[in-house]
Design a protein around this motif. Sequence first.
Motif, short mmCIF file in Angstrom:
data_model
loop_
_atom_site.label_atom_id
_atom_site.label_comp_id
_atom_site.label_asym_id
_atom_site.label_seq_id
_atom_site.Cartn_x
_atom_site.Cartn_y
_atom_site.Cartn_z
N ASP A 163 53.86 -12.08 14.84
CA ASP A 163 54.28 -11.27 13.70
C ASP A 163 54.95 -12.10 12.61
O ASP A 163 54.80 -11.82 11.42
CB ASP A 163 55.21 -10.14 14.15
N ARG B 145 53.69 -12.10 8.87
CA ARG B 145 54.62 -11.68 7.82
C ARG B 145 54.70 -12.75 6.72
O ARG B 145 54.66 -12.43 5.53
CB ARG B 145 56.00 -11.40 8.42
N SER C 11 51.45 -12.82 4.83
CA SER C 11 51.37 -11.60 4.02
C SER C 11 52.26 -11.70 2.79
O SER C 11 51.86 -11.32 1.69
CB SER C 11 51.74 -10.38 4.85
N TRP D 40 43.91 -9.22 8.69
CA TRP D 40 44.14 -7.88 9.22
C TRP D 40 42.97 -7.26 9.96
O TRP D 40 43.11 -6.21 10.57
CB TRP D 40 44.56 -6.95 8.09
N SER E 290 46.52 -5.98 14.17
CA SER E 290 47.33 -5.13 13.30
C SER E 290 48.55 -5.91 12.81
O SER E 290 49.31 -6.43 13.62
CB SER E 290 47.80 -3.90 14.06
N PRO F 191 52.30 -6.36 11.03
CA PRO F 191 53.53 -5.55 11.02
C PRO F 191 53.49 -4.57 9.85
O PRO F 191 52.99 -4.91 8.77
CB PRO F 191 54.64 -6.58 10.85
N ALA F 192 54.02 -3.39 10.05
CA ALA F 192 53.97 -2.35 9.02
C ALA F 192 54.59 -2.80 7.70
O ALA F 192 54.06 -2.52 6.62
CB ALA F 192 54.65 -1.08 9.53
N GLU F 193 55.71 -3.51 7.78
CA GLU F 193 56.36 -3.93 6.54
C GLU F 193 55.53 -4.96 5.78
O GLU F 193 55.54 -5.00 4.55
CB GLU F 193 57.79 -4.45 6.77
N THR G 251 52.20 -5.03 5.74
CA THR G 251 51.14 -4.23 5.11
C THR G 251 51.67 -3.54 3.86
O THR G 251 51.03 -3.55 2.81
CB THR G 251 50.60 -3.18 6.10
N ALA G 252 52.84 -2.96 3.98
CA ALA G 252 53.43 -2.25 2.84
C ALA G 252 53.72 -3.19 1.68
O ALA G 252 53.45 -2.87 0.52
CB ALA G 252 54.71 -1.54 3.28
N THR G 253 54.23 -4.38 1.97
CA THR G 253 54.54 -5.36 0.93
C THR G 253 53.28 -5.76 0.17
O THR G 253 53.25 -5.78 -1.06
CB THR G 253 55.20 -6.61 1.55
N ARG H 65 51.69 -2.76 -1.81
CA ARG H 65 52.47 -2.51 -3.02
C ARG H 65 52.14 -3.55 -4.09
O ARG H 65 51.92 -3.22 -5.26
CB ARG H 65 53.96 -2.52 -2.69
#
Length: 148
Positions: A78, A82, A85, A109, A113, A115-117, A119-121, A124
């Motif tokens: 992760d 991260r 990403s 990806w 999978s 980390p959710a944060e 993906t969000a970063t 956005r």
Amino acid sequence: MVEPLTQTYCDVLQSDMAREAALKRVVQSVVSGNTSLPELIVMLQKPLTSTDDLLRSAGTMLLAHVLEALSPARTMDDAILRTLSDFFAARADDYSCAEALGLALLALWSHQSPPAEATATVARAVCEHVRVPALPQRVRMTFLRALT
């Protein structure tokens, strides 16, 4: 040593054949474990931080192709996901790197999978900075596949 090969690939004045051969050897070196991903990123420091759009785009594309080749073979922890990403999220406002950004995200990806944060970063950043409708169709499709 892989560094001269990264320079060959990033030199857009080289022939397509020379660049493809360099790409193939860099990918083989990283996939086989002779060169680690962090080592490659250090070698790509100059092109990845260049003010020259073509050089920066070529360096980012090289990294994207390596990630594409690595993805099915290795899972990344992760922290690495991260970090990568975050790097690619920062690239979102660089139009010259848009195609490489899409390929890299798809490679990162599609096989594991994130980390959710992370993906969000990235999502956005892409929504804020990348004008996806202005990109060529193949690049738009890459972004669609990466972000869904």
